[in-house]
Motif scaffolding. Structure first.
Motif, PDB file in Angstrom:
ATOM      1  N   TRP A 177       8.128  -5.403  -0.561  1.00 23.05           N
ATOM      2  CA  TRP A 177       8.845  -4.119  -0.579  1.00 23.05           C
ATOM      3  C   TRP A 177      10.061  -4.204  -1.500  1.00 23.05           C
ATOM      4  CZ3 TRP A 177       7.451   0.566   1.065  1.00 23.05           C
ATOM      5  CH2 TRP A 177       6.433   0.678   2.019  1.00 23.05           C
ATOM      6  N   ARG A 178      10.811  -5.274  -1.374  1.00 25.26           N
ATOM      7  CA  ARG A 178      12.015  -5.423  -2.209  1.00 25.26           C
ATOM      8  C   ARG A 178      11.670  -5.516  -3.691  1.00 25.26           C
ATOM      9  NH1 ARG A 178      15.702  -9.266   1.815  1.00 25.26           N
ATOM     10  NH2 ARG A 178      17.358  -7.705   2.066  1.00 25.26           N
ATOM     11  N   GLN A 180       9.587  -3.897  -5.180  1.00 32.99           N
ATOM     12  CA  GLN A 180       9.346  -2.535  -5.649  1.00 32.99           C
ATOM     13  C   GLN A 180      10.599  -1.662  -5.578  1.00 32.99           C
ATOM     14  OE1 GLN A 180       6.292  -1.641  -7.038  1.00 32.99           O
ATOM     15  NE2 GLN A 180       6.089  -3.856  -6.875  1.00 32.99           N
ATOM     16  N   GLY A 181      11.744  -2.301  -5.360  1.00 32.73           N
ATOM     17  CA  GLY A 181      13.006  -1.570  -5.354  1.00 32.73           C
ATOM     18  C   GLY A 181      13.400  -0.988  -4.014  1.00 32.73           C
ATOM     19  N   VAL A 182      12.655  -1.307  -2.948  1.00 33.17           N
ATOM     20  CA  VAL A 182      12.970  -0.774  -1.621  1.00 33.17           C
ATOM     21  C   VAL A 182      13.795  -1.814  -0.859  1.00 33.17           C
ATOM     22  CG1 VAL A 182      12.059   0.199   0.511  1.00 33.17           C
ATOM     23  CG2 VAL A 182      10.808   0.519  -1.637  1.00 33.17           C
ATOM     24  N   GLU A 183      15.077  -1.555  -0.754  1.00 31.81           N
ATOM     25  CA  GLU A 183      15.981  -2.459  -0.034  1.00 31.81           C
ATOM     26  C   GLU A 183      16.270  -1.885   1.355  1.00 31.81           C
ATOM     27  OE1 GLU A 183      17.346  -5.387  -0.661  1.00 31.81           O
ATOM     28  OE2 GLU A 183      16.439  -5.629  -2.642  1.00 31.81           O
ATOM     29  N   PRO A 184      16.318  -2.730   2.385  1.00 29.81           N
ATOM     30  CA  PRO A 184      16.607  -2.209   3.722  1.00 29.81           C
ATOM     31  C   PRO A 184      18.061  -1.779   3.874  1.00 29.81           C
ATOM     32  CG  PRO A 184      16.526  -4.611   3.774  1.00 29.81           C
ATOM     33  CD  PRO A 184      16.135  -4.198   2.382  1.00 29.81           C
ATOM     34  N   GLY A 185      18.246  -0.554   4.411  1.00 26.27           N
ATOM     35  CA  GLY A 185      19.588  -0.120   4.780  1.00 26.27           C
ATOM     36  C   GLY A 185      19.980  -0.655   6.132  1.00 26.27           C
ATOM     37  N   ALA A 359      20.720   8.116  15.367  1.00 30.89           N
ATOM     38  CA  ALA A 359      22.081   8.659  15.510  1.00 30.89           C
ATOM     39  C   ALA A 359      22.940   8.314  14.308  1.00 30.89           C
ATOM     40  CB  ALA A 359      22.718   8.123  16.791  1.00 30.89           C
ATOM     41  N   ASP A 360      22.645   7.197  13.659  1.00 31.72           N
ATOM     42  CA  ASP A 360      23.417   6.769  12.487  1.00 31.72           C
ATOM     43  C   ASP A 360      22.853   7.324  11.174  1.00 31.72           C
ATOM     44  OD1 ASP A 360      25.160   5.425  14.117  1.00 31.72           O
ATOM     45  OD2 ASP A 360      24.248   3.455  13.819  1.00 31.72           O
ATOM     46  N   GLY A 361      21.878   8.234  11.275  1.00 28.59           N
ATOM     47  CA  GLY A 361      21.407   8.943  10.092  1.00 28.59           C
ATOM     48  C   GLY A 361      20.193   8.375   9.401  1.00 28.59           C
ATOM     49  N   PHE A 362      19.581   7.336   9.946  1.00 28.01           N
ATOM     50  CA  PHE A 362      18.391   6.768   9.315  1.00 28.01           C
ATOM     51  C   PHE A 362      17.186   7.660   9.596  1.00 28.01           C
ATOM     52  CE2 PHE A 362      21.202   3.110   9.668  1.00 28.01           C
ATOM     53  CZ  PHE A 362      21.043   2.522   8.417  1.00 28.01           C
ATOM     54  N   ARG A 363      16.381   7.906   8.551  1.00 28.17           N
ATOM     55  CA  ARG A 363      15.246   8.814   8.693  1.00 28.17           C
ATOM     56  C   ARG A 363      13.941   8.267   8.130  1.00 28.17           C
ATOM     57  NH1 ARG A 363      18.447  10.430  11.688  1.00 28.17           N
ATOM     58  NH2 ARG A 363      19.290  12.546  11.941  1.00 28.17           N
ATOM     59  N   VAL A 364      13.969   7.085   7.524  1.00 31.17           N
ATOM     60  CA  VAL A 364      12.744   6.467   7.004  1.00 31.17           C
ATOM     61  C   VAL A 364      12.604   5.078   7.636  1.00 31.17           C
ATOM     62  CG1 VAL A 364      11.463   5.703   4.983  1.00 31.17           C
ATOM     63  CG2 VAL A 364      12.945   7.713   4.820  1.00 31.17           C
ATOM     64  N   PHE A 365      11.513   4.895   8.376  1.00 32.89           N
ATOM     65  CA  PHE A 365      11.251   3.633   9.058  1.00 32.89           C
ATOM     66  C   PHE A 365       9.989   3.014   8.468  1.00 32.89           C
ATOM     67  CE2 PHE A 365      13.808   6.131  11.838  1.00 32.89           C
ATOM     68  CZ  PHE A 365      14.548   5.258  12.621  1.00 32.89           C
ATOM     69  N   VAL A 366      10.091   1.785   7.990  1.00 30.14           N
ATOM     70  CA  VAL A 366       8.948   1.062   7.445  1.00 30.14           C
ATOM     71  C   VAL A 366       8.624  -0.099   8.377  1.00 30.14           C
ATOM     72  CG1 VAL A 366       8.096  -0.370   5.558  1.00 30.14           C
ATOM     73  CG2 VAL A 366       9.447   1.672   5.041  1.00 30.14           C
ATOM     74  N   SER A 408       1.062   2.702   1.098  1.00 25.40           N
ATOM     75  CA  SER A 408       2.216   2.685   2.005  1.00 25.40           C
ATOM     76  C   SER A 408       3.521   2.943   1.241  1.00 25.40           C
ATOM     77  CB  SER A 408       2.280   1.335   2.736  1.00 25.40           C
ATOM     78  OG  SER A 408       1.156   1.163   3.561  1.00 25.40           O
ATOM     79  N   LEU A 409       3.640   2.346   0.065  1.00 23.24           N
ATOM     80  CA  LEU A 409       4.805   2.592  -0.781  1.00 23.24           C
ATOM     81  C   LEU A 409       4.878   4.078  -1.138  1.00 23.24           C
ATOM     82  CD1 LEU A 409       7.176   1.398  -2.444  1.00 23.24           C
ATOM     83  CD2 LEU A 409       5.532   1.034  -4.297  1.00 23.24           C
ATOM     84  N   GLY A 410       3.717   4.669  -1.463  1.00 22.94           N
ATOM     85  CA  GLY A 410       3.673   6.093  -1.761  1.00 22.94           C
ATOM     86  C   GLY A 410       4.086   6.939  -0.569  1.00 22.94           C
ATOM     87  N   GLU A 411       3.642   6.568   0.622  1.00 22.23           N
ATOM     88  CA  GLU A 411       4.042   7.294   1.841  1.00 22.23           C
ATOM     89  C   GLU A 411       5.557   7.235   2.037  1.00 22.23           C
ATOM     90  OE1 GLU A 411       1.833   5.518   4.968  1.00 22.23           O
ATOM     91  OE2 GLU A 411      -0.068   6.445   4.410  1.00 22.23           O
ATOM     92  N   ALA A 412       6.131   6.085   1.808  1.00 23.04           N
ATOM     93  CA  ALA A 412       7.580   5.940   1.956  1.00 23.04           C
ATOM     94  C   ALA A 412       8.330   6.814   0.954  1.00 23.04           C
ATOM     95  CB  ALA A 412       7.979   4.479   1.787  1.00 23.04           C
ATOM     96  N   TRP A 413       7.823   6.905  -0.272  1.00 20.74           N
ATOM     97  CA  TRP A 413       8.440   7.724  -1.307  1.00 20.74           C
ATOM     98  C   TRP A 413       8.345   9.206  -0.957  1.00 20.74           C
ATOM     99  CZ3 TRP A 413       6.148  10.934  -5.309  1.00 20.74           C
ATOM    100  CH2 TRP A 413       7.066  11.345  -6.294  1.00 20.74           C
TER     101      TRP A 413
END
Length: 413
Positions: A177-178, A180-185, A359-366, A408-413
């Motif tokens: 994942w990383r 491909q530029g997807v870093e965990p918040g 509650a902290d604003g996260f909206r994308v879960f992988v 899966s990467l496409g779904e996340a995007w």
């Protein structure tokens, strides 16, 4: 990732399309297909141009395939609104917290789960090799032999094999994942998944993660045959009411979502509990383990774990670590030997952790795993909270290659 000069038909490519509405996306797909067919442009050049020269609108679709013909077939399906295994679609969500990497406990394993990516992803293969080196001092079996299904390799049926193997797969998938530029918040793990989460966040070194997962799972073998676990499709309040007759013998092991709870404890008590649930019309099913994690049974190995895990040296890190022991963010410097005992003994407050993230604003879960396991619990909690958020997996059972990852990467995007 850096585009490869290799445009072989064997290489998986992704073509992205977006617009202001579903109708516009369909029109864009039709125009793109016609344009590609009228030219000699390569699949790679199209892929690069689509992500680098066009503004991404809120209504999005991704077409995945090996070579022009598969990609064009996906575009054709998208253009007319037909479902296709090569296409994922969706609408951009809200929230500002970034992406959450979620790591499950046991249950995502399947034979051959890493074989395809080992052969097609140098990033994945490289990280697996590093995990193999880290595990070697603590195991008498070979990680690569197990993953490749070598004859005579250790069995995934063993708890002291499956847990370290899953840890290595999850840590390595996070690296893909990383890449491909997807870093965990933020990160969150369920039970043993917290060990992978800690390594990926930077709270544990790879070597300390290997130590915890290998030595702790080996100690768990002493509990084999003494207990079990049962999944119940009800809320935790109702489940606690059902457990009233077996206090001290079985208890709540994990709260995964508003109607998903796991209980653990003595085998005979669980048999009685399942029978009562069946009579009451409550869906209760056995989990495929013969020990009782997250119960008093674990207290038998507390002293042993204290010694085995004493060298673990956790450190603070920049990526927020949402503990499912406490249901809140903690400083990863707290992830010492004592924490990893409590992680195994205490209940998994997975729903509470999910609520804290929302509650902290996260909206994308992988879900970073070989097969989605905890995604359902996350979705249940999202629905209960009433916000718009998305949950995607990484690989799926019998879909362990680059094509599945690209979808899966496409779904996340």
């Amino acid at each position: 990732a850096e585009p490869s000069a290799n445009d072989s038909a064997e290489v998986v490519r992704s073509w992205v399309v977006s617009g202001g509405s579903r109708a516009v996306v369909g029109e864009q797909a039709a125009r793109l297909a016609a344009s590609v067919r009228a030219s000699e442009v390569s699949a790679l050049d199209v892929a690069f141009s689509l992500v680098s020269s066009r503004v991404a609108m809120d209504r999005r679709a991704v077409v995945v395939g090996r070579g022009r013909e598969e990609l064009l077939a996906g575009l054709d399906a998208l253009a007319v609104g037909e479902p296709s295994v090569r296409v994922v679609e969706g609408v951009v969500g809200e929230g500002s917290g970034g992406v959450v990497f979620v790591f499950p406990g046991q249950g995502s394993q399947w034979v051959g789960m890493a074989v395809e990516l080992l052969g097609s992803s140098s990033v994945f293969a490289g990280r697996v090799a590093e995990c193999a080196v880290a595990l070697e001092p603590f195991t008498e079996w070979s990680l690569l032999d197990v993953l490749n299904g070598v004859e005579g390799a250790a069995s995934l049926e063993r708890v002291d094999v499956v847990q370290p193997v899953l840890w290595a797969v999850m840590v390595s998938l996070a690296e893909v994942w990383r890449s491909q530029g997807v870093e965990p918040g933020a990160v969150m793990g369920h039970s043993q998944g917290e060990i992978a989460a800690a390594v990926v966040a930077g709270g544990l070194s790879l070597e300390d993660g290997a130590r915890v997962v290998a030595l702790r799972s080996r100690a768990l073998r002493a509990l084999s045959g003494l207990g079990g676990m049962v999944s119940v499709a009800r809320g935790v309040g109702e489940v606690r009411g059902l457990l009233a007759g077996w206090e001290g013998r079985i208890g709540v092991a994990a709260v995964n979502g508003p109607s998903s709870v796991v209980v653990s404890g003595d085998v005979d008590a669980l048999d009685e509990f399942v029978a009562v649930c069946d009579e009451a019309g409550v869906r209760a099913r056995r989990v495929a383990v013969d020990y009782a994690s997250h119960s008093a049974h674990v207290e038998r190995i507390e002293g042993e774990l204290a010694g085995l895990l004493a060298p673990v040296a956790p450190r603070s890190c920049a990526v927020p670590f949402y503990s499912t022991l406490s249901g809140r963010v903690i400083d990863t410097v707290e992830l010492d030997a004592g924490y990893w005992y409590r992680n195994l003994r205490g209940a998994v407050e997975f729903e509470a952790g999910t609520r804290a993230l929302l509650a902290d604003g996260f909206r994308v879960f992988v879900e970073v795993s070989a097969h989605p396991v905890v995604a359902t619990g996350v979705r249940e909690t999202i629905e209960d909270v009433g916000v718009r958020a998305g949950v995607v997996g990484t690989l799926r059972r019998d879909e362990g290659g680059a094509e599945r990852f690209a979808l899966s990467l496409g779904e996340a995007w």
